[in-house]
Design a protein around this motif. Sequence first.
Motif, PDB file in Angstrom:
ATOM      1  N   GLY A  37       9.183  25.642   4.484  1.00 33.17           N
ATOM      2  CA  GLY A  37       7.987  24.836   4.692  1.00 33.17           C
ATOM      3  C   GLY A  37       8.037  23.545   3.907  1.00 33.17           C
ATOM      4  N   ARG A  38       7.153  22.640   4.222  1.00 25.43           N
ATOM      5  CA  ARG A  38       7.018  21.355   3.521  1.00 25.43           C
ATOM      6  C   ARG A  38       5.605  21.231   2.972  1.00 25.43           C
ATOM      7  NH1 ARG A  38      10.723  17.105   5.308  1.00 25.43           N
ATOM      8  NH2 ARG A  38      12.251  18.029   6.707  1.00 25.43           N
ATOM      9  N   ARG A  39       5.505  20.829   1.722  1.00 26.77           N
ATOM     10  CA  ARG A  39       4.198  20.619   1.090  1.00 26.77           C
ATOM     11  C   ARG A  39       3.564  19.363   1.681  1.00 26.77           C
ATOM     12  NH1 ARG A  39       3.015  17.722  -3.633  1.00 26.77           N
ATOM     13  NH2 ARG A  39       1.003  18.279  -4.471  1.00 26.77           N
ATOM     14  N   VAL A  40       2.295  19.452   2.026  1.00 26.28           N
ATOM     15  CA  VAL A  40       1.557  18.327   2.597  1.00 26.28           C
ATOM     16  C   VAL A  40       0.404  17.998   1.660  1.00 26.28           C
ATOM     17  CG1 VAL A  40       0.224  17.492   4.575  1.00 26.28           C
ATOM     18  CG2 VAL A  40       2.124  19.083   4.940  1.00 26.28           C
ATOM     19  N   SER A  41       0.284  16.716   1.319  1.00 28.69           N
ATOM     20  CA  SER A  41      -0.816  16.299   0.452  1.00 28.69           C
ATOM     21  C   SER A  41      -1.357  14.956   0.924  1.00 28.69           C
ATOM     22  CB  SER A  41      -0.356  16.206  -1.006  1.00 28.69           C
ATOM     23  OG  SER A  41       0.701  15.284  -1.135  1.00 28.69           O
ATOM     24  N   VAL A  42      -2.565  14.646   0.487  1.00 24.77           N
ATOM     25  CA  VAL A  42      -3.195  13.360   0.791  1.00 24.77           C
ATOM     26  C   VAL A  42      -3.689  12.752  -0.510  1.00 24.77           C
ATOM     27  CG1 VAL A  42      -3.926  13.953   3.121  1.00 24.77           C
ATOM     28  CG2 VAL A  42      -5.463  14.398   1.227  1.00 24.77           C
ATOM     29  N   MET A  43      -3.776  11.428  -0.521  1.00 27.06           N
ATOM     30  CA  MET A  43      -4.383  10.729  -1.642  1.00 27.06           C
ATOM     31  C   MET A  43      -5.853  10.531  -1.301  1.00 27.06           C
ATOM     32  SD  MET A  43      -2.209  10.273  -4.017  1.00 27.06           S
ATOM     33  CE  MET A  43      -3.047   9.104  -5.048  1.00 27.06           C
ATOM     34  N   ARG A  44      -6.708  11.049  -2.173  1.00 21.39           N
ATOM     35  CA  ARG A  44      -8.142  10.954  -1.950  1.00 21.39           C
ATOM     36  C   ARG A  44      -8.811  10.620  -3.273  1.00 21.39           C
ATOM     37  NH1 ARG A  44     -11.128  15.261   1.911  1.00 21.39           N
ATOM     38  NH2 ARG A  44      -9.027  16.020   2.143  1.00 21.39           N
ATOM     39  N   ARG A  45      -9.593   9.541  -3.262  1.00 22.31           N
ATOM     40  CA  ARG A  45     -10.302   9.094  -4.463  1.00 22.31           C
ATOM     41  C   ARG A  45      -9.344   8.899  -5.644  1.00 22.31           C
ATOM     42  NH1 ARG A  45     -13.067  13.485  -2.521  1.00 22.31           N
ATOM     43  NH2 ARG A  45     -14.822  12.925  -1.217  1.00 22.31           N
TER      44      ARG A  45
ATOM     45  N   MET B 231       0.841  -1.177   0.000  1.00 21.75           N
ATOM     46  CA  MET B 231       0.000   0.000   0.000  1.00 21.75           C
ATOM     47  C   MET B 231       0.889   1.244   0.000  1.00 21.75           C
ATOM     48  SD  MET B 231      -2.779   1.287   2.823  1.00 21.75           S
ATOM     49  CE  MET B 231      -1.749   2.038   4.052  1.00 21.75           C
ATOM     50  N   ALA B 232       0.592   2.178  -0.837  1.00 20.02           N
ATOM     51  CA  ALA B 232       1.312   3.447  -0.859  1.00 20.02           C
ATOM     52  C   ALA B 232       0.818   4.326   0.289  1.00 20.02           C
ATOM     53  CB  ALA B 232       1.086   4.153  -2.184  1.00 20.02           C
ATOM     54  N   ALA B 233       1.708   5.189   0.749  1.00 23.01           N
ATOM     55  CA  ALA B 233       1.326   6.106   1.815  1.00 23.01           C
ATOM     56  C   ALA B 233       0.175   6.990   1.353  1.00 23.01           C
ATOM     57  CB  ALA B 233       2.516   6.960   2.226  1.00 23.01           C
ATOM     58  N   LEU B 234      -0.727   7.310   2.258  1.00 24.07           N
ATOM     59  CA  LEU B 234      -1.873   8.147   1.930  1.00 24.07           C
ATOM     60  C   LEU B 234      -1.589   9.617   2.192  1.00 24.07           C
ATOM     61  CD1 LEU B 234      -4.666   5.916   3.449  1.00 24.07           C
ATOM     62  CD2 LEU B 234      -3.918   6.039   1.084  1.00 24.07           C
ATOM     63  N   ILE B 235      -0.574   9.889   3.020  1.00 21.04           N
ATOM     64  CA  ILE B 235      -0.207  11.257   3.374  1.00 21.04           C
ATOM     65  C   ILE B 235       1.237  11.469   2.959  1.00 21.04           C
ATOM     66  CG2 ILE B 235       0.073  12.895   5.272  1.00 21.04           C
ATOM     67  CD1 ILE B 235      -1.909  10.929   6.829  1.00 21.04           C
ATOM     68  N   VAL B 236       1.506  12.540   2.241  1.00 17.78           N
ATOM     69  CA  VAL B 236       2.866  12.836   1.803  1.00 17.78           C
ATOM     70  C   VAL B 236       3.283  14.182   2.372  1.00 17.78           C
ATOM     71  CG1 VAL B 236       4.381  13.236  -0.162  1.00 17.78           C
ATOM     72  CG2 VAL B 236       2.578  11.525  -0.332  1.00 17.78           C
ATOM     73  N   VAL B 237       4.394  14.178   3.116  1.00 17.24           N
ATOM     74  CA  VAL B 237       5.003  15.405   3.623  1.00 17.24           C
ATOM     75  C   VAL B 237       6.307  15.561   2.848  1.00 17.24           C
ATOM     76  CG1 VAL B 237       5.903  16.624   5.633  1.00 17.24           C
ATOM     77  CG2 VAL B 237       3.956  15.068   5.897  1.00 17.24           C
ATOM     78  N   GLY B 238       6.348  16.573   1.991  1.00 21.71           N
ATOM     79  CA  GLY B 238       7.469  16.743   1.090  1.00 21.71           C
ATOM     80  C   GLY B 238       8.745  17.241   1.744  1.00 21.71           C
ATOM     81  N   GLU B 239       9.787  17.312   0.922  1.00 20.40           N
ATOM     82  CA  GLU B 239      11.080  17.843   1.350  1.00 20.40           C
ATOM     83  C   GLU B 239      10.933  19.334   1.649  1.00 20.40           C
ATOM     84  OE1 GLU B 239      13.984  16.146   1.707  1.00 20.40           O
ATOM     85  OE2 GLU B 239      12.870  14.324   1.276  1.00 20.40           O
ATOM     86  N   PRO B 240      11.810  19.884   2.494  1.00 18.72           N
ATOM     87  CA  PRO B 240      11.748  21.321   2.778  1.00 18.72           C
ATOM     88  C   PRO B 240      11.905  22.154   1.506  1.00 18.72           C
ATOM     89  CG  PRO B 240      13.241  20.234   4.311  1.00 18.72           C
ATOM     90  CD  PRO B 240      12.879  19.225   3.261  1.00 18.72           C
ATOM     91  N   ALA B 241      11.078  23.161   1.386  1.00 21.78           N
ATOM     92  CA  ALA B 241      11.141  24.083   0.248  1.00 21.78           C
ATOM     93  C   ALA B 241      12.108  25.209   0.583  1.00 21.78           C
ATOM     94  CB  ALA B 241       9.749  24.642  -0.036  1.00 21.78           C
ATOM     95  N   GLY B 242      12.359  26.081  -0.372  1.00 21.27           N
ATOM     96  CA  GLY B 242      13.272  27.195  -0.170  1.00 21.27           C
ATOM     97  C   GLY B 242      12.904  28.070   1.013  1.00 21.27           C
ATOM     98  N   ALA B 243      11.623  28.241   1.259  1.00 17.87           N
ATOM     99  CA  ALA B 243      11.159  29.086   2.367  1.00 17.87           C
ATOM    100  C   ALA B 243      11.129  28.320   3.690  1.00 17.87           C
ATOM    101  CB  ALA B 243       9.772  29.629   2.050  1.00 17.87           C
TER     102      ALA B 243
END
Length: 61
Positions: free
Chosen positions: A15-23, A1-13
Amino acid sequence: MAALIVVGEPAGAGGRRVSVMRRGREESLGTAFSDHDVIAFLQTAGLSDPEEVLDDPRWVQ
């Protein structure tokens, strides 16, 4: 199973991009600058207890 929540690598500023897999699609929740931000995003996305899944690699990448 792939992760449903992705917390990305640190961005230039810093912060980290946060996304979820939905539908079968990746949905961006925003940019988190702290663990509290990630928890707030996941609560908004409908997880009832996001703190429980944050350390679980089956859920979070």
